[in-house]
Design an enzyme around this catalytic site. Structure first.
Site, PDB file in Angstrom:
ATOM      1  N   ASP A   1      -5.662  -4.827  -6.731  1.00 33.56           N
ATOM      2  CA  ASP A   1      -6.828  -3.996  -6.405  1.00 33.56           C
ATOM      3  C   ASP A   1      -6.333  -2.597  -6.068  1.00 33.56           C
ATOM      4  O   ASP A   1      -6.506  -2.112  -4.954  1.00 33.56           O
ATOM      5  CB  ASP A   1      -7.609  -4.607  -5.243  1.00 33.56           C
ATOM      6  CG  ASP A   1      -8.863  -3.807  -4.910  1.00 33.56           C
ATOM      7  OD1 ASP A   1      -9.409  -3.154  -5.824  1.00 33.56           O
ATOM      8  OD2 ASP A   1      -9.281  -3.821  -3.741  1.00 33.56           O
TER       9      ASP A   1
ATOM     10  N   ASP B   1       5.594   2.012  -3.048  1.00 36.15           N
ATOM     11  CA  ASP B   1       5.029   1.866  -4.378  1.00 36.15           C
ATOM     12  C   ASP B   1       5.087   0.396  -4.788  1.00 36.15           C
ATOM     13  O   ASP B   1       6.111  -0.270  -4.626  1.00 36.15           O
ATOM     14  CB  ASP B   1       5.809   2.730  -5.373  1.00 36.15           C
ATOM     15  CG  ASP B   1       5.211   2.690  -6.754  1.00 36.15           C
ATOM     16  OD1 ASP B   1       5.529   1.748  -7.505  1.00 36.15           O
ATOM     17  OD2 ASP B   1       4.433   3.595  -7.096  1.00 36.15           O
ATOM     18  N   ALA B   2       3.991  -0.108  -5.337  1.00 37.68           N
ATOM     19  CA  ALA B   2       3.917  -1.530  -5.672  1.00 37.68           C
ATOM     20  C   ALA B   2       4.940  -1.921  -6.725  1.00 37.68           C
ATOM     21  O   ALA B   2       5.479  -3.034  -6.696  1.00 37.68           O
ATOM     22  CB  ALA B   2       2.512  -1.880  -6.154  1.00 37.68           C
TER      23      ALA B   2
ATOM     24  N   GLU C   1       0.854  -1.187   0.000  1.00 37.93           N
ATOM     25  CA  GLU C   1       0.000   0.000   0.000  1.00 37.93           C
ATOM     26  C   GLU C   1       0.891   1.238   0.000  1.00 37.93           C
ATOM     27  O   GLU C   1       1.787   1.371   0.836  1.00 37.93           O
ATOM     28  CB  GLU C   1      -0.914  -0.004   1.225  1.00 37.93           C
ATOM     29  CG  GLU C   1      -1.684   1.287   1.468  1.00 37.93           C
ATOM     30  CD  GLU C   1      -2.541   1.695   0.279  1.00 37.93           C
ATOM     31  OE1 GLU C   1      -2.424   2.848  -0.167  1.00 37.93           O
ATOM     32  OE2 GLU C   1      -3.326   0.847  -0.196  1.00 37.93           O
TER      33      GLU C   1
END
Length: 305
Positions: free
Chosen positions: A176, A155-156, A128
């Site tokens: 998601d 950051d993903a 997240e």
């Protein structure tokens, strides 16, 4: 990877059998959110926690006019309220014995908590970007980390690259990270999906919450197909579509149905029913005439419906 001929032959037969069952509404809980009980402006968004008039439902929203990101029923906290969360958990129909899960986008944390309830030994990494979302998930939505449930505030894309360097692998990846008003464009490109593909175990499954209609839906499908080949889709009320991919090609729907039956009793705790979800499984039509989204071409927010 393309489906084998015997797999393709299975699909119309099984799909017809499933669609012959009674029609299931698969409706989300209906309630009106009236009371804001908490508000916080983070670096990225305005986070609201809103409750229904009778205090039964609590939801997280990013701004007053935005859609609900997460909802829980306070008297039945394990029950999944929003349809898209139920759809994402249907990834288990294609991953019968997962040991490690990656979730991109926390919201209120209902997905990692549901998976932890299913199997307390399951290793769950959730990524997240916004630390305020993590804080609100803990304080208002009963999200709790432990040795098996971990939150990574970053950051993903950075996290995924780090996991690649560590040669990490996951049995299930749930994406998601989007809402109706904004998409992190670097998380919806061929290059990012290739990175996620490299993290999957040989039978690893990816499930993504995407749009069901509009120009962006076609670009999303084309981009996922460019990396994974054929996809299953599950369209849900409310404009959500869940795309399902597997690293080494889709299983036949007969296998999906078999694994769904094995999960039925355990997933009933969260309000999931294969009678609701299985009739919605279909092959995602091949996207034609649209460009694949890439790091060089990623106008996702301009394509929003």
């Amino acid at each position: 990877m393309m489906l084998r001929h015997h797999q393709l032959a299975t699909i119309p037969v099984l799909a017809s059998a499933l669609l012959a069952t009674p029609a299931y509404a698969m409706q989300e809980d209906k309630f009106q959110l009236l009371h804001t009980i908490y508000q916080e402006k983070s670096l990225y968004r305005n986070i609201l926690v809103v409750e229904s008039e009778d205090g039964s439902y609590r939801c997280m929203k990013f701004g007053r006019l935005h859609a609900r990101q997460t909802c829980i029923h306070l008297m039945q906290p394990q029950r999944l309220v929003l349809n898209y969360t139920k759809g994402l958990l249907a990834a288990l129909y294609m991953a019968p014995a997962p040991r490690k899960v990656l979730i991109i986008g926390l919201g209120g944390g209902v997905l990692p908590m549901a998976l932890h309830t299913l199997d307390a030994q399951l290793e769950i990494d959730t990524v997240e970007l916004d630390p305020a979302v993590v804080k609100v998930a803990r304080s208002h939505f009963r999200y709790q980390e432990n040795a098996h449930v971990r939150t990574h505030v970053q950051d993903a894309r950075v996290f995924v690259r780090q996991q690649q360097r560590r040669a990490a692998q996951y049995d299930v990846v749930l994406v998601d990270a989007f809402d109706r008003d904004y998409i992190p464009e670097h998380l919806l490109t061929r290059e990012f999906l290739q990175q996620l593909h490299s993290l999957l175990t040989p039978n690893g499954v990816l499930a993504a919450n995407t749009f069901a209609a509009g120009a962006l839906a076609r670009h999303e499908a084309a981009t996922y197909q460019a990396v994974f080949g054929q996809l299953y889709q599950v369209e849900l009320h409310g404009g959500n579509r869940i795309l399902f991919a597997r690293r080494d090609g889709l299983p036949p729907l007969s296998a999906v149905q078999h694994h769904a039956q094995a999960w039925e009793q355990r997933l009933a705790l969260f309000g999931l029913s294969s009678a609701d979800l299985l009739p919605r499984f279909s092959l995602q039509p091949q996207a034609v005439g649209v460009k694949v989204l890439t790091d060089q071409y990623s106008p996702s927010n301009l394509l929003l419906p």
